[in-house]
Design a protein around this motif. Structure first.
Motif: not given
Length: 182
Positions: A7-10, A17-23
Motif C-alpha cells: 500500500s505504500g509503494d507509491e 485514523g485512516g488518513k493517507r499522507v506522503s511518506k
C-alpha cells in the motif's frame, strides 16, 4: 499479519485514523525519528554496563513507542485507541537524572563525545533525541502536538547526556572535554 502490504509503494502511508499522507510528510519524519531514537536506546540497553538499567531503558522504549503512536495518529481523532503519555513519565526521568548527578562531579567544561564506545553510544542517542525534538517542534508549529511529548523528549536528551557521564565514571574513563583554542 503480513509484513508487506504494497500500500505504500507509491510513496504514501496511512496514519492511525485512516488518513493517507506522503511518506515525506513532517508527521512521518517526526515519528520515524522517534523510531530511530528507540533503536539507539535499544543499543544502549544491550550494553553489558547497562544491565542494571535495562528495565528503565525498556520503560523509555515503551514511552517512545507511545509517543510514536501518538504522532502517527490523525490530529483530532481522539477515538483511536492508543496509550497516553503522563506527567509522571517526565518526573521519573527527572528523578533518575537527579539520582545520577549526585554521584558525578560538577560540570565545569563542555563534554565531547568519546572516551569509550558505550559513552559514544549515549551521545549518538542524545543527538538523535535532539533531532527528534526538532522534528516534533517543527510539526507542532503546523499541527497540534501534545506538549508533554516535547517535554519528554527534551528531558530524555538530558538523561542521555547524564547517563554518558555516569557510564564514563563507572568505567573509570576520563571525560573528554572541549579545550578551546585560544
Amino acid at each position: 499479519m503480513k509484513i508487506y502490504t504494497k500500500s505504500g509503494d507509491e510513496g504514501t502511508t496511512s496514519l492511525l485514523g485512516g488518513k493517507r499522507v506522503s511518506k515525506a510528510h513532517l508527521r512521518i519524519d517526526a515519528y520515524g525519528t522517534v523510531d530511530e531514537l528507540n533503536a539507539y536506546i535499544g543499543l544502549l540497553r544491550d550494553q553489558e554496563i547497562n544491565e542494571k538499567r535495562g528495565d528503565f531503558l525498556k520503560e523509555i522504549q515503551d514511552r517512545l513507542f507511545t509517543i510514536g503512536a501518538t504522532l502517527a495518529t490523525v490530529p483530532g481523532k481522539e477515538k483511536v485507541k492508543r496509550p497516553d503519555l503522563h506527567e509522571e513519565d517526565i518526573t521519573v526521568i527527572e528523578s533518575e537524572i537527579d539520582r545520577m548527578e549526585k554521584t558525578l562531579p560538577p560540570l565545569t567544561r563542555f563534554i565531547l563525545p568519546g572516551g569509550h564506545q558505550v559513552v559514544s553510544f549515549c551521545h549518538v542517542a542524545r543527538t538523535v533525541c535532539r533531532r527528534t525534538e526538532r522534528c516534533v517542534v517543527a510539526l507542532s508549529e503546523l499541527e497540534h502536538v501534545d506538549e508533554m511529548i516535547i517535554k519528554y523528549i527534551n528531558r530524555l536528551s538530558d538523561y542521555l547526556f547524564v547517563l554518558g557521564r555516569l557510564i564514563a565514571q563507572e568505567l573509570k574513563i576520563e571525560e573528554v572535554t572541549w579545550e578551546p583554542r585560544l
